[in-house]
Design a protein around this motif. Structure first.
Motif, PDB file in Angstrom:
ATOM      1  N   ASP A   1       0.810  -1.213   0.000  1.00 43.56           N
ATOM      2  CA  ASP A   1       0.000   0.000   0.000  1.00 43.56           C
ATOM      3  C   ASP A   1       0.848   1.271   0.000  1.00 43.56           C
ATOM      4  N   HIS A   2       1.930   1.244   0.706  1.00 47.26           N
ATOM      5  CA  HIS A   2       2.752   2.447   0.836  1.00 47.26           C
ATOM      6  C   HIS A   2       4.123   2.201   0.240  1.00 47.26           C
ATOM      7  N   VAL A   3       4.253   2.480  -1.033  1.00 48.73           N
ATOM      8  CA  VAL A   3       5.534   2.290  -1.696  1.00 48.73           C
ATOM      9  C   VAL A   3       6.551   3.279  -1.136  1.00 48.73           C
ATOM     10  N   ASP A   4       6.085   4.426  -0.636  1.00 51.94           N
ATOM     11  CA  ASP A   4       7.000   5.433  -0.085  1.00 51.94           C
ATOM     12  C   ASP A   4       7.794   4.885   1.094  1.00 51.94           C
ATOM     13  N   SER A   5       7.185   3.985   1.874  1.00 48.60           N
ATOM     14  CA  SER A   5       7.913   3.435   3.025  1.00 48.60           C
ATOM     15  C   SER A   5       9.089   2.576   2.579  1.00 48.60           C
ATOM     16  N   TRP A   6       9.034   2.072   1.351  1.00 44.79           N
ATOM     17  CA  TRP A   6      10.138   1.281   0.819  1.00 44.79           C
ATOM     18  C   TRP A   6      11.288   2.167   0.343  1.00 44.79           C
ATOM     19  N   SER A   7      11.040   3.472   0.198  1.00 39.87           N
ATOM     20  CA  SER A   7      12.077   4.362  -0.324  1.00 39.87           C
ATOM     21  C   SER A   7      13.268   4.460   0.613  1.00 39.87           C
ATOM     22  N   GLN A   8      13.086   4.170   1.875  1.00 41.94           N
ATOM     23  CA  GLN A   8      14.217   4.229   2.811  1.00 41.94           C
ATOM     24  C   GLN A   8      15.248   3.148   2.515  1.00 41.94           C
ATOM     25  N   PHE A   9      14.847   2.126   1.773  1.00 45.21           N
ATOM     26  CA  PHE A   9      15.763   1.051   1.434  1.00 45.21           C
ATOM     27  C   PHE A   9      16.440   1.261   0.080  1.00 45.21           C
ATOM     28  N   GLY A  10      16.114   2.346  -0.602  1.00 47.34           N
ATOM     29  CA  GLY A  10      16.759   2.681  -1.868  1.00 47.34           C
ATOM     30  C   GLY A  10      16.359   1.740  -2.987  1.00 47.34           C
ATOM     31  N   LEU A  11      17.314   1.490  -3.866  1.00 45.97           N
ATOM     32  CA  LEU A  11      17.060   0.657  -5.041  1.00 45.97           C
ATOM     33  C   LEU A  11      16.683  -0.769  -4.650  1.00 45.97           C
ATOM     34  N   ALA A  12      17.328  -1.286  -3.612  1.00 47.82           N
ATOM     35  CA  ALA A  12      16.998  -2.649  -3.165  1.00 47.82           C
ATOM     36  C   ALA A  12      15.543  -2.725  -2.722  1.00 47.82           C
ATOM     37  N   GLY A  13      15.069  -1.698  -2.026  1.00 46.12           N
ATOM     38  CA  GLY A  13      13.668  -1.658  -1.608  1.00 46.12           C
ATOM     39  C   GLY A  13      12.736  -1.593  -2.789  1.00 46.12           C
TER      40      GLY A  13
ATOM     41  N   VAL B   1      13.369  -2.776  -5.778  1.00 47.71           N
ATOM     42  CA  VAL B   1      13.398  -4.099  -6.427  1.00 47.71           C
ATOM     43  C   VAL B   1      12.531  -5.090  -5.646  1.00 47.71           C
ATOM     44  N   ILE B   2      12.646  -5.078  -4.332  1.00 52.22           N
ATOM     45  CA  ILE B   2      11.838  -5.979  -3.509  1.00 52.22           C
ATOM     46  C   ILE B   2      10.352  -5.677  -3.674  1.00 52.22           C
ATOM     47  N   ALA B   3       9.999  -4.398  -3.678  1.00 51.30           N
ATOM     48  CA  ALA B   3       8.592  -4.016  -3.876  1.00 51.30           C
ATOM     49  C   ALA B   3       8.099  -4.459  -5.245  1.00 51.30           C
ATOM     50  N   ALA B   4       8.945  -4.306  -6.258  1.00 47.21           N
ATOM     51  CA  ALA B   4       8.567  -4.728  -7.610  1.00 47.21           C
ATOM     52  C   ALA B   4       8.378  -6.243  -7.666  1.00 47.21           C
ATOM     53  N   LEU B   5       9.245  -6.989  -6.979  1.00 43.36           N
ATOM     54  CA  LEU B   5       9.108  -8.446  -6.957  1.00 43.36           C
ATOM     55  C   LEU B   5       7.823  -8.879  -6.247  1.00 43.36           C
ATOM     56  N   PHE B   6       7.512  -8.222  -5.129  1.00 46.85           N
ATOM     57  CA  PHE B   6       6.252  -8.528  -4.448  1.00 46.85           C
ATOM     58  C   PHE B   6       5.061  -8.260  -5.362  1.00 46.85           C
ATOM     59  N   ALA B   7       5.083  -7.126  -6.039  1.00 48.13           N
ATOM     60  CA  ALA B   7       3.988  -6.770  -6.951  1.00 48.13           C
ATOM     61  C   ALA B   7       3.893  -7.785  -8.085  1.00 48.13           C
ATOM     62  N   PHE B   8       5.046  -8.200  -8.618  1.00 50.82           N
ATOM     63  CA  PHE B   8       5.058  -9.165  -9.714  1.00 50.82           C
ATOM     64  C   PHE B   8       4.507 -10.516  -9.268  1.00 50.82           C
ATOM     65  N   ILE B   9       4.928 -10.973  -8.094  1.00 50.53           N
ATOM     66  CA  ILE B   9       4.417 -12.246  -7.570  1.00 50.53           C
ATOM     67  C   ILE B   9       2.917 -12.166  -7.331  1.00 50.53           C
ATOM     68  N   TRP B  10       2.447 -11.059  -6.781  1.00 54.81           N
ATOM     69  CA  TRP B  10       1.011 -10.869  -6.559  1.00 54.81           C
ATOM     70  C   TRP B  10       0.249 -10.940  -7.880  1.00 54.81           C
ATOM     71  N   PHE B  11       0.807 -10.288  -8.909  1.00 57.64           N
ATOM     72  CA  PHE B  11       0.184 -10.317 -10.236  1.00 57.64           C
ATOM     73  C   PHE B  11       0.149 -11.740 -10.787  1.00 57.64           C
ATOM     74  N   LEU B  12       1.253 -12.484 -10.666  1.00 57.36           N
ATOM     75  CA  LEU B  12       1.294 -13.858 -11.170  1.00 57.36           C
ATOM     76  C   LEU B  12       0.276 -14.750 -10.473  1.00 57.36           C
ATOM     77  N   VAL B  13       0.174 -14.618  -9.152  1.00 55.38           N
ATOM     78  CA  VAL B  13      -0.782 -15.432  -8.401  1.00 55.38           C
ATOM     79  C   VAL B  13      -2.203 -15.113  -8.850  1.00 55.38           C
ATOM     80  N   LYS B  14      -2.496 -13.846  -9.015  1.00 60.28           N
ATOM     81  CA  LYS B  14      -3.837 -13.435  -9.447  1.00 60.28           C
ATOM     82  C   LYS B  14      -4.161 -13.992 -10.832  1.00 60.28           C
TER      83      LYS B  14
END
Length: 78
Positions: free
Chosen positions: A4-16, A18-31
């Protein structure tokens, strides 16, 4: 979306990111996979019904053939 809050991932920089993108991608695949499985289930049920109807019709024809053979045997034995 699972994140819900992609901004909270910004504290982790590029790695955050990438992790957020992977979570979103996995969620999309499952759906999408769930939707595909539902299509497979519907198609399987339709195919099973068609096969059952065809088998039922074949059984009825075979019963008629057996009946005719039995009648012909009865007539020939007289």
């Amino acid at each position: 979306m699972p994140i819900d809050h992609v901004d909270s991932w910004s504290q982790f920089g590029l790695a955050g990111l990438v992790i957020a993108a992977l979570f979103a991608f996995i969620w999309f695949l499952v759906k999408e996979h769930r939707a595909e499985r539902q299509e497979w289930i519907v198609a399987y049920r339709e195919q099973s019904k068609l096969q059952n109807d065809t088998q039922r019709e074949t059984n009825n024809v075979m019963r008629e053939v057996v009946s005719m053979v039995q009648q012909s045997n009865t007539l020939l034995s007289k």
